[in-house]
Design a protein around this motif. Structure first.
Motif, short mmCIF file in Angstrom:
data_model
loop_
_atom_site.label_atom_id
_atom_site.label_comp_id
_atom_site.label_asym_id
_atom_site.label_seq_id
_atom_site.Cartn_x
_atom_site.Cartn_y
_atom_site.Cartn_z
N LEU A 180 33.14 31.27 39.71
CA LEU A 180 31.74 30.93 39.47
C LEU A 180 31.10 31.84 38.42
O LEU A 180 30.45 31.37 37.48
CB LEU A 180 30.96 31.00 40.78
N LEU A 181 31.30 33.16 38.56
CA LEU A 181 30.62 34.11 37.69
C LEU A 181 31.41 34.48 36.44
O LEU A 181 30.82 34.77 35.40
CB LEU A 181 30.30 35.39 38.48
N PHE A 182 32.74 34.54 36.54
CA PHE A 182 33.58 34.97 35.41
C PHE A 182 34.76 34.02 35.24
O PHE A 182 35.92 34.43 35.40
CB PHE A 182 34.11 36.39 35.66
N ALA B 189 36.95 33.75 49.16
CA ALA B 189 35.58 34.07 48.73
C ALA B 189 35.58 34.76 47.37
O ALA B 189 34.80 34.42 46.48
CB ALA B 189 34.89 34.95 49.78
N MET B 190 36.47 35.74 47.18
CA MET B 190 36.53 36.47 45.90
C MET B 190 36.97 35.55 44.77
O MET B 190 36.45 35.63 43.66
CB MET B 190 37.48 37.66 46.02
N THR B 191 37.92 34.67 45.05
CA THR B 191 38.35 33.71 44.03
C THR B 191 37.22 32.78 43.65
O THR B 191 36.99 32.51 42.47
CB THR B 191 39.57 32.90 44.54
N GLY B 192 36.47 32.30 44.64
CA GLY B 192 35.33 31.43 44.37
C GLY B 192 34.26 32.12 43.56
O GLY B 192 33.72 31.56 42.60
N SER C 142 36.34 32.60 32.70
CA SER C 142 37.35 32.92 31.68
C SER C 142 38.26 34.05 32.14
O SER C 142 39.49 33.95 32.08
CB SER C 142 36.68 33.30 30.36
N GLN C 143 37.66 35.13 32.62
CA GLN C 143 38.44 36.28 33.07
C GLN C 143 39.28 35.92 34.29
O GLN C 143 40.43 36.35 34.42
CB GLN C 143 37.54 37.46 33.39
N ALA C 144 38.72 35.14 35.21
CA ALA C 144 39.44 34.78 36.43
C ALA C 144 40.67 33.93 36.12
O ALA C 144 41.64 33.93 36.88
CB ALA C 144 38.52 34.02 37.39
N ASN C 145 40.65 33.24 35.00
CA ASN C 145 41.78 32.38 34.62
C ASN C 145 42.67 33.01 33.57
O ASN C 145 43.45 32.34 32.91
CB ASN C 145 41.26 31.02 34.15
N GLY C 146 42.56 34.34 33.37
CA GLY C 146 43.49 35.04 32.50
C GLY C 146 42.99 35.31 31.10
O GLY C 146 43.77 35.68 30.23
N SER C 147 41.70 35.10 30.82
CA SER C 147 41.13 35.32 29.48
C SER C 147 41.97 34.60 28.41
O SER C 147 42.37 35.17 27.40
CB SER C 147 41.04 36.81 29.17
N LEU C 148 42.24 33.32 28.68
CA LEU C 148 43.09 32.54 27.79
C LEU C 148 42.41 32.26 26.46
O LEU C 148 41.20 32.03 26.40
CB LEU C 148 43.47 31.22 28.46
N ILE C 149 43.20 32.28 25.40
CA ILE C 149 42.70 31.98 24.05
C ILE C 149 43.26 30.62 23.67
O ILE C 149 44.46 30.36 23.80
CB ILE C 149 43.15 33.04 23.04
#
Length: 197
Positions: free
Chosen positions: A39-41, A32-35, A43-50
């Motif tokens: 959904l909401l964040f 649930a938290m991952t989903g 970029s941040q959930a995937n490591g704020s990749l540049i």
């Protein structure tokens, strides 16, 4: 009619609670938290990749990198891993303020930075010679960025004003307006330099 022993009922209840809690806390809650995070964040959930203009991942906005050469802004020192900025070895040097080794490192770094940037040792900011607690901090102070602008501008054939403008555009203020100090994300700034030149 035989009754189930008390200890067996207690073990049965404990086993059922263990299974229920494992499913709830070990499976449903993380999913649930991952989903929600995706959904909401995203970029941040995937490591704020540049990513660069070609879409290639060149780093994370959360983890510093070491940049060599006069054409780049340099980050602060890192004690994470053998070569620094190793995300799997996040750590400080663990040398205390009374450590002769730490004091010597700081003096050596101060002399190197002053020589490289053409400034007096008194003008070298603290973050140019000390590592962050995690060893992974991607930010430097605006003061450290300021003493690097002339070197970077000369190496890239840009005016100091152009480089100063990029530094100002990539300077972030205090969190929530009052927590911490302003900082410059070196990875973002160096990517902007590459795009501008």
């Amino acid at each position: 009619m035989p009754t189930t022993p008390t200890w067996l009922r207690q073990y049965g209840a404990a086993a059922r609670i263990l299974i229920v809690m494992t499913v709830l806390v070990g499976l449903i809650y993380p999913l649930a938290m991952t989903g929600i995070a995706q959904l909401l964040f995203p970029s941040q959930a995937n490591g704020s990749l540049i990513r660069n203009d070609e879409g290639e991942v060149v780093g994370s906005a959360l983890i510093g990198q070491n940049f060599d050469g006069d054409a780049w802004f340099h980050t602060r020192p890192s004690a994470a891993g053998d070569e620094g900025y190793d995300g799997g070895s996040s750590s400080a040097s663990n040398l205390g303020p009374n450590s002769e080794e730490l004091l010597q490192q700081i003096e050596d770094r101060k002399a190197q930075v002053a020589d490289r940037e053409g400034v007096d040792e008194d003008e070298v900011p603290a973050d140019a010679v000390t590592a962050s607690g995690s060893g992974l901090d991607p930010h430097i102070s605006p003061d450290y960025a300021a003493i690097q602008t002339r070197r970077v501008a000369a190496a890239r054939g840009m005016s100091v004003e152009e480089v100063e403008k990029l530094v100002a555009e990539h300077t972030v203020g205090r969190s929530l307006g009052f927590i911490g100090e302003p900082g410059v994300n070196v990875i973002d700034l160096n990517l902007a330099l590459e795009d501008a030149h």
